[in-house]
Design an enzyme around this catalytic site. Structure first.
Site, PDB file in Angstrom:
ATOM      1  N   HIS A 147      36.461 -11.749 -22.474  1.00  0.00           N
ATOM      2  CA  HIS A 147      35.863 -10.569 -21.846  1.00  0.00           C
ATOM      3  C   HIS A 147      35.319  -9.618 -22.906  1.00  0.00           C
ATOM      4  O   HIS A 147      35.976  -9.381 -23.919  1.00  0.00           O
ATOM      5  CB  HIS A 147      36.897  -9.828 -20.985  1.00  0.00           C
ATOM      6  CG  HIS A 147      37.399 -10.630 -19.823  1.00  0.00           C
ATOM      7  ND1 HIS A 147      38.397 -11.579 -19.959  1.00  0.00           N
ATOM      8  CD2 HIS A 147      37.032 -10.644 -18.511  1.00  0.00           C
ATOM      9  CE1 HIS A 147      38.624 -12.132 -18.770  1.00  0.00           C
ATOM     10  NE2 HIS A 147      37.814 -11.585 -17.883  1.00  0.00           N
ATOM     11  N   ASP A 172      32.893 -12.332 -19.884  1.00  0.00           N
ATOM     12  CA  ASP A 172      32.682 -11.691 -18.579  1.00  0.00           C
ATOM     13  C   ASP A 172      32.773 -10.168 -18.683  1.00  0.00           C
ATOM     14  O   ASP A 172      33.345  -9.622 -19.639  1.00  0.00           O
ATOM     15  CB  ASP A 172      33.748 -12.164 -17.580  1.00  0.00           C
ATOM     16  CG  ASP A 172      33.509 -13.588 -17.109  1.00  0.00           C
ATOM     17  OD1 ASP A 172      32.576 -14.238 -17.626  1.00  0.00           O
ATOM     18  OD2 ASP A 172      34.266 -14.044 -16.236  1.00  0.00           O
TER      19      ASP A 172
END
Length: 721
Positions: A244, A92
């Site tokens: 991430h 993400d």
């Protein structure tokens, strides 16, 4: 620049297109600022913790206890997950210029693919990384345009965030995504009512929502070993691990990913993207319409970013110019004052000095008063000049007045006053008529709405003892300074005459001897052909012509003239419009001075340069500054913006306070200075904008006179410190 037509009545000139252009420009700037403020300041990437919620009553059990891939596109909620021994690896908050390439390198090293849920604003900044993700065979999903919390966002913003991210993807890669991960989401049992509503809205647009089953919590940077532990499967069941590649320092994520992929391979787990894990095609080629729309969207955002960047640098430049100007004018004003004191001391013999002592000018002078419908103030003006301590010849040139101006001047019965009547020909014509009749070598020109102090003429002409001096500017004071508009103009006059003109004097580039009070050598005027009617600012044109002819033009601060200032915004607009338009005409007419030497070159490179930057370019940029200030208050740190504004105001205040001190004026009117920034400043820059557009359009303006109020009184003489 067009020549003006002569006359005394204004000709209505309606140039409205420039206001449309200005409105369009400000709208475009405001839109660009709003877009950038929305993209970069309403939301942020960094803390990816789940938004807490007290209610999940509307969330179906199928979602709460189902798989991480949620499909409610057909009105029936279905969920799925990767098969056993399969990890659908997801990232993400990217792309990030530092960490995304490193993560892609690790994936390539281990020959695995993953799904990257990108943030649109970051993708616009780094489109090459989005293209690399696709080129490497990885998958892309939607993670909103600005990393907004869809669960708490209104419907319009949910639509904008999801569709905007999709537009960015289509514009950069030519492909469209089916997978969506809401920011701040986590596992199925963490879905709250707000997030579920956003998931349903996205499903109506054709999206599948991807949640997670293994949160690495790498956004907290807990350490490489902890991240590895959080990622490790507890059994054979398929998982959707969350990591991430953006939003902060992801060094631990990169290291943990490398080690974990080795561990996964050793344990027999297949690592792949979400689409491959569940057997769906999650990306498709965007249609032609989608690509065109996406490309336009991306370029619009890029243009807005470039515009904001350009404005930001221009603001920095404007701030530097403002500070440099303040330092220059105060420094030169102090130097000018010291020089004037040395000359005064030498003339009075108070102390020994190396300043050459020149004899006082005692010869009579001719004072020319051009007057057209000046009945309200002509008698006060003529009386004040006639009361001069220096011998004067006064020539009142009545330029076709219809209000009895000439009769009032003659009715005074003063022996040294001569009234000449002529048909209306404009102010330059009246001045030239007086010049032809002048009996003396030194000529003083004064407007019909101006009064002198008894010692004004004597103080004004003394610098003619220097044979290089061809003209001398006096110090114009506002007589009707009552009320806030009068106070603003009073401040402007005091600053302009006591700072700018002192700078021009020492730099030998004086652009204007004001029509209210100026002294000239008659021979110098005749040398340049008298007063020209080429511009609406005949005083500026005349001064520049003298400079280009090699004459020095200086400033005499203790030669004071008192004049009426406009008492209404409408009257002020008309006066400044004429001044500004005429100044632009004069600048254009004398642009050749830039390439000349001597006094002409000093005018061209110093004087015209100063006027261009300070009186044209900065005012033209001022509306954008105001729009940017609003942007800063809304999207940036309001305290910092307020501090910058206060800093700018303090610079203006100290400049004004110093000018008032030089002019022996009380500081009381300076309380209106903050208010001046909200009304008067805007009026002045709008005047400049209209003048520039009118000049560029080649529109001809006729002369028009200001309304007179009859408030002039001969003030007592002031003592200079």
């Amino acid at each position: 620049m067009p020549r003006r037509n002569q006359g005394t009545e204004p000709v209505p000139v309606r140039v409205r297109a420039h206001w449309v252009v200005l409105t369009a420009v400000l709208f475009a700037v405001g839109l660009a600022l709003t877009v950038q403020g929305y993209l970069h300041h309403l939301a942020g990437i960094g803390n990816d913790s789940v938004t807490p919620s007290d209610s999940a009553a509307a969330v179906p059990d199928t979602v709460t206890h189902g798989g991480p891939l949620v499909d409610s596109r057909q009105g029936v909620v279905r969920t799925a997950g990767p098969p056993d021994h399969t990890l659908a690896l997801t990232f993400d908050d990217g792309p990030d210029p530092v960490w995304t390439p490193k993560i892609l390198d690790v994936l390539e090293k281990h020959h695995v693919h993953a799904t990257f849920f990108i943030v649109g604003s970051a993708a616009i900044d780094h489109p090459e990384l989005v293209q690399r993700i696709i080129a490497d065979g990885d998958e892309i999903g939607v993670h909103t345009l600005t990393h907004a919390d869809l669960g708490s966002a209104p419907a319009w913003r949910r639509q904008l965030e999801v569709q905007g991210d999709q537009e960015v993807l289509a514009g950069i890669t030519g492909q469209a995504a089916t997978l969506l991960r809401p920011p701040y989401s986590s596992e199925n049992d963490a879905v709250a009512d707000g997030t579920w509503a956003a998931m349903q809205a996205a499903a109506n647009q054709g999206y599948l929502t991807v949640l997670t089953t293994k949160d690495s919590e790498d956004w907290q940077r807990p350490g490489v070993s902890t991240i590895e532990k959080n990622l490790a499967p507890s059994g054979a069941q398929g998982q959707v691990p969350l990591m991430h590649d953006g939003g902060g320092d992801r060094a631990q994520s990169v290291a943990a990913l490398d080690a974990s992929l080795t561990t996964f391979a050793d344990r027999g787990f297949r690592v792949t993207s979400v689409g491959e894990a569940v057997g769906i095609t999650s990306m498709r080629g965007a249609s032609a319409a989608e690509q065109i729309s996406g490309t336009a969207f991306v370029w619009g955002l890029r243009l807005s970013e470039w515009a904001v960047t350009a404005i930001s640098w221009a603001l920095v430049a404007a701030g530097i110019v403002t500070v440099v100007r303040a330092v220059l004018v105060i420094g030169f004003a102090a130097r000018h004052r010291r020089a004037a004191r040395r000359i005064q001391a030498a003339g009075r013999g108070r102390r020994r000095t190396q300043v050459p002592i020149r004899p006082d000018i005692t010869d009579p002078v001719t004072v020319i008063v051009p007057a057209c419908n000046e009945s309200a103030g002509i008698q006060a003006a003529v009386r004040s000049i006639a009361a001069s301590t220096h011998p004067v010849e006064i020539i009142v040139v009545d330029d076709g007045s219809t209000d009895g101006t000439a009769d009032l001047a003659e009715a005074l019965g003063l022996p040294n006053v001569r009234v000449v009547r002529q048909e209306n020909g404009g102010k330059p014509s009246a001045l030239n008529a007086g010049l032809r009749l002048a009996s003396h070598e030194i000529v003083v020109m004064v407007d019909g709405d101006t009064v002198f102090e008894p010692d004004t003429v004597r103080a004004l002409i003394q610098q003619f003892s220097d044979p290089r001096v061809g003209a001398i500017s006096g110090n114009t004071k506002v007589a009707n300074r009552g009320g806030i508009l009068g106070a603003w103009q009073h401040i402007e006059y005091v600053v302009g005459f006591n700072l700018d003109r002192r700078l021009f004097d020492l730099a030998e580039c004086m652009p204007t001897v004001p029509g209210a009070i100026g002294a000239f050598r008659r021979d110098a005027l005749l040398q340049i052909g008298g007063v020209s009617n080429d511009t609406l600012a005949e005083d500026t044109d005349l001064t520049m012509s003298l400079c280009r002819a090699g004459w020095r033009v200086v400033y005499q601060d203790d030669a004071r003239a008192w004049t009426e200032a406009p008492a209404s915004l409408g009257a002020l607009w008309k006066q400044r419009y004429r001044w500004c338009y005429g100044t632009l005409q004069a600048m254009w007419k004398h642009r050749g001075a830039i390439f000349q030497g001597g006094q002409a070159g000093k005018l061209g490179r110093r004087g015209l340069g100063y006027l261009l930057v300070l009186q044209v370019l900065l005012p033209l940029f001022a509306p954008i500054v105001d729009v940017f200030s609003i942007y800063g208050l809304v999207f940036l740190d309001p305290v910092r913006i307020a501090a910058l504004w206060l800093g700018f105001l303090l610079v203006q205040f100290f400049m004004a306070a110093y000018a008032f001190r030089l002019d022996n004026e009380p500081l009381k009117p300076l309380w209106t200075l903050p208010l001046q920034q909200f009304v008067y400043r805007q009026l002045m820059y709008l005047v400049v904008i209209q003048s520039v557009v009118t000049a560029l359009a080649g529109v001809h303006l006729r002369w028009h006179r200001m309304e007179r109020y009859g408030s002039l009184r001969v003030p007592p003489a002031q003592n200079q410190s």
